[in-house]
Design a protein around this motif. Sequence first.
Motif, PDB file in Angstrom:
ATOM      1  N   ASN A 183     -70.596 -44.667 118.158  1.00  0.00           N
ATOM      2  CA  ASN A 183     -69.549 -44.701 119.175  1.00  0.00           C
ATOM      3  C   ASN A 183     -69.973 -45.443 120.438  1.00  0.00           C
ATOM      4  OD1 ASN A 183     -71.138 -42.129 119.216  1.00  0.00           O
ATOM      5  ND2 ASN A 183     -70.113 -41.859 121.178  1.00  0.00           N
TER       6      ASN A 183
ATOM      7  N   TYR B   8     -71.059 -40.466 112.500  1.00  0.00           N
ATOM      8  CA  TYR B   8     -70.513 -39.126 112.697  1.00  0.00           C
ATOM      9  C   TYR B   8     -70.771 -38.270 111.452  1.00  0.00           C
ATOM     10  CZ  TYR B   8     -67.783 -41.478 116.342  1.00  0.00           C
ATOM     11  OH  TYR B   8     -67.394 -42.214 117.431  1.00  0.00           O
TER      12      TYR B   8
ATOM     13  N   HIS C  65     -75.409 -38.763 115.878  1.00  0.00           N
ATOM     14  CA  HIS C  65     -74.354 -38.430 116.838  1.00  0.00           C
ATOM     15  C   HIS C  65     -74.528 -37.104 117.574  1.00  0.00           C
ATOM     16  CE1 HIS C  65     -70.524 -38.703 118.813  1.00  0.00           C
ATOM     17  NE2 HIS C  65     -70.090 -37.583 118.270  1.00  0.00           N
TER      18      HIS C  65
END
Length: 202
Positions: A88, A132, A148
């Motif tokens: 991300n 993730y 993550h």
Amino acid sequence: MQYFTSDTHFYHADLLGMNDFAPRPFADVATMNQTIIDHWNARVTDRDTVYHLGDVALYFTRPAKLSYQRVAAILSQLNGKIVFIKGNHDSRAFFKYLAAHDPQVNGQPKYEFHDVGVLIKYDHRQYYMTHYPMMLGIVKQIINLHGHIHHYAVNAKENINVGVDTPETDYLDHSVPFGAPFSLAEIEQMVTGKTVDFAKRR
């Protein structure tokens, strides 16, 4: 050989010090960066492949190219071919910069890029690698390697956190220096240890 890591967060000053999320007891980012480089290169050679499961760095500048250059300079010092799975905090622009400034290793591109995930087979098992954590449901011999969540673990035996600050190193019978990618043997030991741990909870 194949190795696995995630969430190196090079240059991320806000993680320095002791905290519940991602404790990194370094005096400054330069020391943290160099520690990861040293521990990585102590076990990875240029004949090896490292799967990096996202969040390479957290460093924002204007122009952005300046941070890309500085992070690329660190990555070029790391041994081995690196297969990046986008986290991300990784931008496509950053990956495009790396692709355009690929230093090569053994006459081949040093870097490889994936937006979502990569599946590899090893012995009797399949490893699905994502940034993730993925909830796989009831599966046989498929393990989700992910990052993550830093100093946390998913409450499912099919999920293994391979980040540099994962708590799942508790399942290993030896310590791994901070920032050193995990070997397949270590991943297997984590999987076995977590499976045994969860069987005891029934």
